[in-house]
Design an enzyme around this catalytic site. Sequence first.
Site, PDB file in Angstrom:
ATOM      1  N   LYS A  22      66.068-125.318 104.221  1.00 10.85           N
ATOM      2  CA  LYS A  22      66.054-126.751 102.699  1.00 10.85           C
ATOM      3  C   LYS A  22      67.271-127.239 103.715  1.00 10.85           C
ATOM      4  O   LYS A  22      67.456-129.343 103.164  1.00 10.85           O
ATOM      5  CB  LYS A  22      66.772-126.082 101.803  1.00 10.85           C
ATOM      6  CG  LYS A  22      68.104-126.687 100.888  1.00 10.85           C
ATOM      7  CD  LYS A  22      68.228-125.473  99.917  1.00 10.85           C
ATOM      8  CE  LYS A  22      69.844-124.861 100.028  1.00 10.85           C
ATOM      9  NZ  LYS A  22      71.187-125.639 100.240  1.00 10.85           N
ATOM     10  N   ASN A  23      68.298-127.670 103.805  1.00  7.12           N
ATOM     11  CA  ASN A  23      69.792-127.783 104.993  1.00  7.12           C
ATOM     12  C   ASN A  23      68.989-129.103 105.472  1.00  7.12           C
ATOM     13  O   ASN A  23      70.271-129.478 105.543  1.00  7.12           O
ATOM     14  CB  ASN A  23      70.508-126.552 105.091  1.00  7.12           C
ATOM     15  CG  ASN A  23      71.289-126.156 103.958  1.00  7.12           C
ATOM     16  OD1 ASN A  23      71.185-126.572 102.340  1.00  7.12           O
ATOM     17  ND2 ASN A  23      71.613-124.807 104.098  1.00  7.12           N
ATOM     18  N   CYS A 117      82.206-125.579  92.138  1.00 10.80           N
ATOM     19  CA  CYS A 117      81.414-124.989  92.638  1.00 10.80           C
ATOM     20  C   CYS A 117      81.478-123.506  92.771  1.00 10.80           C
ATOM     21  O   CYS A 117      82.373-123.106  92.736  1.00 10.80           O
ATOM     22  CB  CYS A 117      81.323-125.152  93.975  1.00 10.80           C
ATOM     23  SG  CYS A 117      80.552-124.346  95.216  1.00 10.80           S
ATOM     24  N   ARG A 122      85.339-126.402  96.987  1.00 12.43           N
ATOM     25  CA  ARG A 122      84.321-127.674  98.042  1.00 12.43           C
ATOM     26  C   ARG A 122      85.236-128.457  98.109  1.00 12.43           C
ATOM     27  O   ARG A 122      84.202-129.822  98.196  1.00 12.43           O
ATOM     28  CB  ARG A 122      82.806-127.628  97.556  1.00 12.43           C
ATOM     29  CG  ARG A 122      82.864-125.678  98.536  1.00 12.43           C
ATOM     30  CD  ARG A 122      81.187-125.858  97.770  1.00 12.43           C
ATOM     31  NE  ARG A 122      80.074-126.376  99.265  1.00 12.43           N
ATOM     32  CZ  ARG A 122      78.529-126.106  98.909  1.00 12.43           C
ATOM     33  NH1 ARG A 122      78.020-125.867  97.933  1.00 12.43           N
ATOM     34  NH2 ARG A 122      77.991-126.543  99.735  1.00 12.43           N
ATOM     35  N   ASP A 307      76.099-118.772 104.595  1.00 12.44           N
ATOM     36  CA  ASP A 307      74.652-118.375 104.024  1.00 12.44           C
ATOM     37  C   ASP A 307      73.938-117.313 103.729  1.00 12.44           C
ATOM     38  O   ASP A 307      73.072-116.564 102.923  1.00 12.44           O
ATOM     39  CB  ASP A 307      73.824-119.445 104.552  1.00 12.44           C
ATOM     40  CG  ASP A 307      74.582-120.497 103.323  1.00 12.44           C
ATOM     41  OD1 ASP A 307      75.271-120.675 103.369  1.00 12.44           O
ATOM     42  OD2 ASP A 307      73.482-121.932 104.601  1.00 12.44           O
ATOM     43  N   ARG A 399      66.636-123.052  94.443  1.00 16.63           N
ATOM     44  CA  ARG A 399      67.409-124.284  94.717  1.00 16.63           C
ATOM     45  C   ARG A 399      66.763-123.959  96.310  1.00 16.63           C
ATOM     46  O   ARG A 399      66.784-125.298  96.606  1.00 16.63           O
ATOM     47  CB  ARG A 399      68.597-124.246  94.896  1.00 16.63           C
ATOM     48  CG  ARG A 399      69.073-124.464  92.828  1.00 16.63           C
ATOM     49  CD  ARG A 399      71.143-124.420  93.136  1.00 16.63           C
ATOM     50  NE  ARG A 399      70.676-125.524  93.942  1.00 16.63           N
ATOM     51  CZ  ARG A 399      72.479-126.199  94.215  1.00 16.63           C
ATOM     52  NH1 ARG A 399      73.184-125.184  93.400  1.00 16.63           N
ATOM     53  NH2 ARG A 399      72.201-127.140  95.337  1.00 16.63           N
TER      54      ARG A 399
HETATM   55  N1  EPU Z   1      85.210-129.355 104.268  1.00 16.53           N
HETATM   56  C1  EPU Z   1      85.857-129.064 103.540  1.00 16.53           C
HETATM   57  N2  EPU Z   1      86.157-130.991 103.535  1.00 16.53           N
HETATM   58  C2  EPU Z   1      85.298-131.479 103.418  1.00 16.53           C
HETATM   59  C3  EPU Z   1      83.889-130.680 103.904  1.00 16.53           C
HETATM   60  C4  EPU Z   1      83.958-129.566 104.096  1.00 16.53           C
HETATM   61  O1  EPU Z   1      86.977-128.857 103.815  1.00 16.53           O
HETATM   62  O2  EPU Z   1      85.436-132.603 103.814  1.00 16.53           O
HETATM   63  C5  EPU Z   1      84.984-127.107 103.802  1.00 16.53           C
HETATM   64  C6  EPU Z   1      84.702-126.093 103.225  1.00 16.53           C
HETATM   65  O3  EPU Z   1      85.454-126.380 101.766  1.00 16.53           O
HETATM   66  C7  EPU Z   1      84.035-125.591 103.947  1.00 16.53           C
HETATM   67  C8  EPU Z   1      84.319-125.798 105.598  1.00 16.53           C
HETATM   68  O4  EPU Z   1      84.909-127.317 105.223  1.00 16.53           O
HETATM   69  O5  EPU Z   1      85.175-124.506 104.499  1.00 16.53           O
HETATM   70  C9  EPU Z   1      82.570-125.846 105.715  1.00 16.53           C
HETATM   71  O6  EPU Z   1      81.995-126.631 104.465  1.00 16.53           O
HETATM   72  P1  EPU Z   1      80.695-128.396 105.289  1.00 16.53           P
HETATM   73  O7  EPU Z   1      80.888-129.160 105.111  1.00 16.53           O
HETATM   74  O8  EPU Z   1      79.877-127.260 106.447  1.00 16.53           O
HETATM   75  O9  EPU Z   1      79.947-127.489 104.243  1.00 16.53           O
HETATM   76  P2  EPU Z   1      78.354-128.352 103.457  1.00 16.53           P
HETATM   77  O10 EPU Z   1      78.335-129.408 104.722  1.00 16.53           O
HETATM   78  O11 EPU Z   1      78.697-128.394 102.132  1.00 16.53           O
HETATM   79  C10 EPU Z   1      76.325-126.936 103.941  1.00 16.53           C
HETATM   80  C11 EPU Z   1      74.818-126.512 103.308  1.00 16.53           C
HETATM   81  C12 EPU Z   1      75.892-124.618 102.849  1.00 16.53           C
HETATM   82  C13 EPU Z   1      76.462-123.862 103.797  1.00 16.53           C
HETATM   83  C14 EPU Z   1      77.171-125.074 104.918  1.00 16.53           C
HETATM   84  C15 EPU Z   1      78.068-123.769 106.057  1.00 16.53           C
HETATM   85  C16 EPU Z   1      73.854-128.148 102.715  1.00 16.53           C
HETATM   86  C17 EPU Z   1      72.904-128.840 101.780  1.00 16.53           C
HETATM   87  N3  EPU Z   1      74.522-127.388 102.266  1.00 16.53           N
HETATM   88  O12 EPU Z   1      77.304-127.211 102.833  1.00 16.53           O
HETATM   89  O13 EPU Z   1      74.472-124.500 102.173  1.00 16.53           O
HETATM   90  O14 EPU Z   1      76.846-122.958 103.011  1.00 16.53           O
HETATM   91  O15 EPU Z   1      77.143-125.750 104.898  1.00 16.53           O
HETATM   92  O16 EPU Z   1      77.520-124.022 106.486  1.00 16.53           O
HETATM   93  O17 EPU Z   1      73.539-128.758 104.147  1.00 16.53           O
HETATM   94  C18 EPU Z   1      73.469-122.817 101.259  1.00 16.53           C
HETATM   95  O18 EPU Z   1      72.565-123.223 101.536  1.00 16.53           O
HETATM   96  O19 EPU Z   1      73.552-121.992 100.452  1.00 16.53           O
HETATM   97  C19 EPU Z   1      74.428-123.294 101.316  1.00 16.53           C
HETATM   98  C20 EPU Z   1      75.932-123.464 100.412  1.00 16.53           C
END
Ligand code: EPU
Length: 425
Positions: A22-23, A117, A122, A307, A399
């Site tokens: 998915k991701n 969230c 987030r 995850d 999802r």
């Molecule tokens: N963060 C910030 N600012 C930003 C972006 C992220 O502070 O602009 C922080 C977040 O709050 C978090 C950390 O950085 O503490 C890492 O977040 P990241 O940006 O890596 O997460 P994401 O890209 O929003 C993806 C996955 C998530 C998974 C995370 C971490 C997708 C669609 N989602 O989210 O997947 O938990 O990476 O590996 O790829 C799930 O599949 O259940 C899920 C939540």
Amino acid sequence: MDKLVINGGHRLTGSVTASGSKNSALPLIAATLLCGNGTCLLERIPDLKDTRTFRELLAYLGADLSYSGTTLRISTRNLQSIQAPYELVKKMRASIYVLGPLLARFGRAEVSLPGGCAFGPRPIDLHLMAMEKLGASITIRNGYIDATVSSGRLHGAHIEFPISSVGATGNAVMAASLAEGTTTISNAAIEPEITALCDFLTAMGARIDGAGTTTLTIEGVPSLQPASFTNIFDRIEAATLLAAGAITKGTVTVNGVDATHLAAVLKKFEQAGCTITIDRDTITLQSPETLHPTDIIASPYPLFPTDMQAQWIALMTQADGISQIIDKVYHERFNHIPELNRLGANIEINTNEAIVHGPEQLTGTTVMSTDLRASACLVLAGLVAQGTTEVLRVYHLDRGYEKIEEKLRHLGADIRREHYQEFSR
Ligand code: EPU
């Protein structure tokens, strides 16, 4: 709404095949927005609520999509909109992935702010910082990110992420691929999903150096060509299915997995006493009679993934002793714990850590899903609980897990989906 009804206590055995990730599917679909001529072909795209929402979002923008089997064909030649509306973004935060591609191709994007969230803050500040570095002007207006590039084309820049972010790295790489000049990204996320995205962009003609490392160098090109790409398998789904074997004292084989993507998780399964056998793209987990308590610290790749944190807590309720669980990615991602405790688990939360006291005989009751991985954790608990567990609000699970109850049934679980009416006060 749907719920899952599980009669626990069956030892799972047998083999299943993991679905596409998915991701990685979501950024791959977003990346097709960068290609203005021809049709991209993505293979192994899972049929999930989130991939459906993303397809809906691209259709809203004017893309032409057709999905058959697990093959998704997308032409974004005739896009008519640069706006990702609230109605779609609120369903899925990953909609932010259209920001970089739209800005890079059209010099303009309007993306609704994603909102709250279920497991804590987030923010998206790193996505915005990266776009600004690449030359975008950003204002937040009426709940929307309004991003424009006055010169029409983004320019290369040095982007240094203060923390590792999967989504912000993905957005930055996509945007930089069409920017004028060279972009370097430091502290880039190295999750396999980002490497897959870089591989797809490279197949489209992007010039990316350092994929899979924390430093990416992207030489912008004026346009990208249509390409075909086969998505990677879902490492989190695979690990969840292995955990289903482990929690039920069974032996489960998952086919179609890249074991290197799961190295940290497999190591923890071994520490917990499971026997892991890897044969090419197949992983077999054989559970011990008694699981050892095993601490984890969820962190960015290649360490233990956030995850899988909730599912690990479910597993540790059956281990013989105390395990400490820390999540360094989402400090507050513990919504599953009160529900697990309702099933008879003994877990305390101390600010940023969970302490699991095992083993506890769980007993079935009705529990509520609060997010995707929390739902998976409750399903695992239901598999080992005595009696019947009903997991409500399964739409969270839908999802990210394709045909999960079919896969678990195939392994010997007594699990079925039922429709129910939720009472509102
Ligand atoms: N963060 C910030 N600012 C930003 C972006 C992220 O502070 O602009 C922080 C977040 O709050 C978090 C950390 O950085 O503490 C890492 O977040 P990241 O940006 O890596 O997460 P994401 O890209 O929003 C993806 C996955 C998530 C998974 C995370 C971490 C997708 C669609 N989602 O989210 O997947 O938990 O990476 O590996 O790829 C799930 O599949 O259940 C899920 C939540």
